[in-house]
Every structure is written in C-alpha cells, then in structure tokens.
Design an enzyme around this catalytic site. Structure first.
Site, mmCIF file in Angstrom:
data_model
loop_
_atom_site.group_PDB
_atom_site.id
_atom_site.type_symbol
_atom_site.label_atom_id
_atom_site.label_comp_id
_atom_site.label_asym_id
_atom_site.label_seq_id
_atom_site.Cartn_x
_atom_site.Cartn_y
_atom_site.Cartn_z
ATOM 1 C CD GLN A 1 -2.716 1.450 2.424
ATOM 2 O OE1 GLN A 1 -2.478 1.972 3.394
ATOM 3 N NE2 GLN A 1 -3.999 0.833 2.343
ATOM 4 C CB CYS B 1 -5.271 7.503 6.423
ATOM 5 S SG CYS B 1 -4.417 8.311 7.940
ATOM 6 C CE LYS C 1 -8.167 -0.996 4.456
ATOM 7 N NZ LYS C 1 -8.945 -0.055 5.246
ATOM 8 C CG HIS D 1 -13.236 0.843 6.821
ATOM 9 N ND1 HIS D 1 -11.879 1.405 7.583
ATOM 10 C CD2 HIS D 1 -14.087 0.577 7.737
ATOM 11 C CE1 HIS D 1 -12.248 1.312 9.092
ATOM 12 N NE2 HIS D 1 -13.495 0.839 8.993
ATOM 13 C CG ASN E 1 -11.149 -2.883 6.683
ATOM 14 O OD1 ASN E 1 -10.641 -1.779 6.698
ATOM 15 N ND2 ASN E 1 -10.805 -3.807 7.569
#
Length: 434
Positions: A97, A126, A165, A211, A246
């Site tokens: 990543q 993040c 992601k 996520h 996730n």
C-alpha cells in the site's frame, strides 16, 4: 517524453486474479481457501514478523504497512526498508500500500516496489489529520477528479494489478453526529459512495477494499461497519472486479456472517488481528481459545529476532515490537501498572522477552485459563451501538447549542493501523518511523 513504461499496455482486468493468487500460494492453515482472509495495511504494525505470524494462523493474503510515496523515493534508508527485503518465500501473496496524491510521485514509488509484490494499493482510508495535511488517505475520496486522475495514471503504467482501499464518503458537513438538515438537502452516504466506487471501477482498478465506515467514525464513534452498502457494491460491480470487506471483524463467526451478507471475495481485519492473529485459523478459537496471548507474544518476538522490523521487517524497530506486545498483552497491562511501565520503557528484545516471561509466571500463579481469554484492546472503543448512539446525540446537542466546535481529526496512537504520525525525524526516541 514518457519513459519506456508508457508503451506497455495496461494490465487487463482479470475478475479472478485474487482467486488465482490464493491457488498459487495456498495456506494450509487457513479456515477457508476460496476466500481471501486478509491482514490489513497497518503503519508500523503489518510488519514482516507480524505478517508471518498471521500467515501461521490462517491469513492467506497480506498488505504491507502503508508506504509513503515521497519518502520511498527520496530517503535511501526508508527505501531499503521496502525494496529488496521481501526475502521470505512464505510471505506471499502480498500487496503493497502506498499513500500520496501526486501521480508522478506515486508512480515512481510504485515502480520501485512492484518487483517485490503481487499488487499495489492506494490508501484512501486513513482518517487522520496528518492525511488531510499530506493530501492522501480518506480525504482523497472527497477529491474525485484528483483521485481518478491518479488511478488512471497508475493503471496505465503499472505491471501489477492496482487496488484501492476506500471508506464510505462522509456527509460534507456534519453527518457523523446525525444532525438533520432540510429533507431535500439530505446527503445519501451509500448512494454517493457507490457512485464513486463505480467511477473507480471504470477507471481500471483491479480490486476494491471497502471499509464500511466514514472517516468520522473512529474512536468512541466507531460503531458497526455498514456491510449492507458493501453488499450493494458487490451486486453493482462484483462481476467486474473482486471486492473485499473491511470493518467489524473480530472472530471467524463475523467473517462467516460478513461473507454471507456481502458475498465479497475476501474479508480484511486490522485491529482484532493485532490483538489476536488466529481469527482466520483452521482450528476454531471461539468460543474457547487454545492459543493464548502469551504464546502469540513469544512467537512474534521470535519472528522479530529473525527479521528485525527496523532492518528487513518494515517497522520502526523496538517501538514497533513494543506496540505489538501492548496489543497482545493488553489485558495484563490493564491489571498491573508496574508491568505496563516496564513494557513502555524496555529498549531491547531480551527486555521484552523478560516481560513475556513475567506475564507467563503471573498466569501460572493465578491459574490462568487460556480458554477464557477475550479481546481487550480491540473493544476499548466498541461498547455497542447504544453507547455510540448516545455519544452521537450528546455531540449533536453540543453543536446545536454552540457549546463546542466540530473537532479537527487528531493524530492518535489508536489510529496507527490506517495512517500513523511517523514521517518526521530519524532518531527513534524523537519519533523515527513511528
């Protein structure tokens, strides 16, 4: 003029590329073999020793810690940590990543790393302030044009598959606290998120990991991940690319439930794995455990001696190791202040080995029962939906009454798994890589 890589045709999107990787690198210790059981990218925590421990206990696909694209280009010592150090053949399949937003910088960084991995991932997860300041992570999701430009640039030049992601898109204003606006001005989080995911698929990504939370859902507002929106993404785009889920995974029972609800190609875990890696193990560890936390701490330390995190292990050294000890032994640290102080101040692997022995002896004296161990560190911000709802309502009332302003995202140690405030200083005592 572009370099020679510009004439290389983009890698075709293969719907089955993850399934083929799992067959090429089978893990006999995995609970299942037709789905990816994934170790999340975690700054200073998905280091090589930890990945090897997770693979021993059933994980069949791992992500590296997040690699800062600018640093890997300009800092030789940092670059050595992430290039040419993937020497253990057991550490496959593996996806690296990267974080960043500048297309040329990200491409140069990816091309340095891609010879050693099976795929490259863009960090759009993040939630911390450091990601906002650095223009990466979840904040990229709210800059659609910039993100799509980055994806198209990487897809055009990379020789390995590209994944992203992502999180759910947050309400542009004050969504996490559920403050109602006029009905005709409501922001539809699932619809907006799904629309963006479709554009990423159209841009050529080979994998999405979703996520099921917004960037505002963290710490005491974490709440349960939205698996229903992930399921909708699978229905819309799952015939074109593989999709991972996730969030809210702390046992294999939850893995199984998530797979049934979403029909994803794999399930990724982060915080729960940090505390208890055997979630994916072929031998069920719930409702009773057979592998205890002291055993896991010992086994991780053995891997860390073989692959020191500050050399070939892709972590920050003793700080990385201490963090893992804190996760594994969290319950014991809460019960014994002096024991906690020792782990915090220990400077060497032998010192930490001594800590583990102290804990083992304590368990012997107390007739500790491994079968009764439960998650402790993982549950620190997860007191159930009712508690989260109360916190959200309190926050909503404060904002409406003008008692406080909406807070900036803070860089806290509890969120290191997705970002981490570790990109300044070379001295470990001043921060180093952590």
């Amino acid at each position: 003029m572009d370099d020679f890589s510009s004439i290389i045709a983009p890698i075709p999107v293969d719907r089955e590329w993850i399934a083929k990787l799992l067959k090429r690198f089978p893990n006999p210790n995995a609970r299942c073999h037709d789905k990816a059981l994934v170790v999340a990218p975690m700054v200073d925590q998905s280091d090589l020793p930890f990945r090897l421990l997770c693979r021993k206990y059933g994980s069949n696909l791992c992500f590296t810690p997040m690699i800062h694209s600018g640093l890997v280009i300009r800092d030789e010592s940092y670059r050595r940590k992430f290039t040419g150090t993937w020497l253990d053949p057991a550490d496959r399949p593996l996806i690296a990543q990267l974080c960043g937003s500048d297309p040329d910088t990200m491409l140069k960084a990816a091309q340095l790393v891609e010879p050693y991995v099976d795929g490259i991932d863009i960090n759009c997860g993040c939630p911390q302030g450091i990601a906002k300041r650095g223009d990466y992570g979840a904040y990229l999701l709210e800059q659609e044009e910039k993100l799509l430009k980055l994806v198209k640039h990487l897809v055009k030049h990379l020789r390995v598959p590209l994944s992203v992601k992502v999180r759910l898109l947050p309400d542009p204003e004050i969504n996490p606290y559920k403050i109602k606006r006029p009905e005709d001005d409501e922001f539809d989080i699932p619809a907006a998120s799904l629309a963006l995911y479709g554009k990423l698929v159209d841009a050529g990504v080979h994998l999405l990991t979703i996520h099921g939370r917004t960037r505002k859902q963290k710490q005491d507002l974490t709440g349960k991940a939205d698996w229903d929106t992930i399921a909708k993404a699978v229905k819309l785009y799952g015939h074109r690319i593989p999709i991972f889920a996730n969030g809210s995974i702390n046992s294999y029972e939850e893995v199984d439930e998530c797979l049934k609800i979403t029909n994803v190609d794999g399930v990724m875990s982060s915080e729960a794995l940090l505390e208890y890696p055997p979630i994916f193990y072929k031998i069920p560890q719930t409702p009773k455990r057979t592998i205890g936390r002291v055993q896991l701490a010992n086994e991780y330390l053995e891997f860390a001696q073989q692959y020191p995190p500050n050399e070939g292990g892709q972590g920050s050294g003793i700080k990385c190791i201490r963090m893992h000890m804190h996760r594994f032994l969290h319950k014991d640290l809460q019960d014994d202040i002096e024991f906690r102080k020792k782990i915090i101040t220990d400077k060497t692997i032998p010192d930490l080995a001594e800590c583990i022995e102290i804990c083992r002896q304590k368990h012997l004296r107390e007739n500790h029962v491994i079968e009764e161990e439960k998650l402790s560190w993982y549950t620190r911000h997860r007191d159930g939906r009712e508690t989260v709802a109360k916190l959200q309502e309190q926050r909503r009332q404060q904002l409406e009454n003008g008692d406080c302003k909406e807070e900036e995202d803070n860089d806290d140690d509890d969120s290191i798994q997705e970002c981490g405030n570790f990109f300044s200083g070379n001295n470990e005592e001043e921060g180093g890589d952590y």
